[in-house]
Design a protein around this motif. Structure first.
Motif, mmCIF file in Angstrom:
data_model
loop_
_atom_site.group_PDB
_atom_site.id
_atom_site.type_symbol
_atom_site.label_atom_id
_atom_site.label_comp_id
_atom_site.label_asym_id
_atom_site.label_seq_id
_atom_site.Cartn_x
_atom_site.Cartn_y
_atom_site.Cartn_z
ATOM 1 N N LEU A 92 72.668 40.465 -23.208
ATOM 2 C CA LEU A 92 72.342 39.200 -22.540
ATOM 3 C C LEU A 92 70.834 38.978 -22.498
ATOM 4 O O LEU A 92 70.344 37.876 -22.781
ATOM 5 C CB LEU A 92 72.877 39.199 -21.108
ATOM 6 N N ARG A 111 73.247 33.846 -16.894
ATOM 7 C CA ARG A 111 74.268 34.869 -16.649
ATOM 8 C C ARG A 111 73.616 36.191 -16.238
ATOM 9 O O ARG A 111 74.090 36.863 -15.324
ATOM 10 C CB ARG A 111 75.134 35.074 -17.879
ATOM 11 N N HIS A 115 74.255 38.143 -12.712
ATOM 12 C CA HIS A 115 74.725 39.526 -12.625
ATOM 13 C C HIS A 115 73.811 40.357 -11.724
ATOM 14 O O HIS A 115 74.284 41.132 -10.890
ATOM 15 C CB HIS A 115 74.794 40.154 -14.017
#
Length: 125
Positions: A92, A111, A115
């Motif tokens: 990511l 994202r 997280h």
């Protein structure tokens, strides 16, 4: 000190390993979350270092979960979970930093932040 408060909160909330899980290969939910966050924080720390950014916050996050993880009775499943999450989070971060598509970069960055925010909430509870 926050680590001990977290462990105490887990005990009081009944999130310790159950007798039915004793001897099974299935990790406890709290232990799994610790392994997941440690993997993510590890990837975040490496990425921060490679990008030449300040590492104090990333190091503090990693150290707090590393201490928790070290206190656990580690299993192969927890180690696998930690490694998998580290690799996924690293992908990511790589996409967020180097992908040529601005939309993919933005989505990957969102994202990754989400997280880490989830793990930060776990650390604060």
């Amino acid at each position: 000190m926050r680590i001990y408060a977290f462990i105490l909160a887990c005990v009081l909330a009944g999130l310790t390993p159950r007798a039915s899980h004793a001897g099974l290969d299935e990790p406890n939910e709290v232990y799994s979350r610790i392994a997941i966050c440690l993997g993510r924080y590890s990837a975040q720390l490496e990425h921060t270092r490679l990008m030449g950014e300040t590492v104090e916050l990333a190091t503090a996050r990693f150290d707090s979960f590393d201490e928790l993880y070290s206190a656990l009775e580690g299993s192969r499943e927890l180690l696998s979970l930690r490694i998998t999450q580290k690799a996924q989070h690293a992908r990511l971060l790589e996409t967020a930093s180097f992908n040529t598509d601005p939309r993919r970069r933005r989505l990957a960055a969102q994202r990754a932040r989400a997280h880490i925010a989830t793990c930060d909430q776990l650390e604060l509870s």
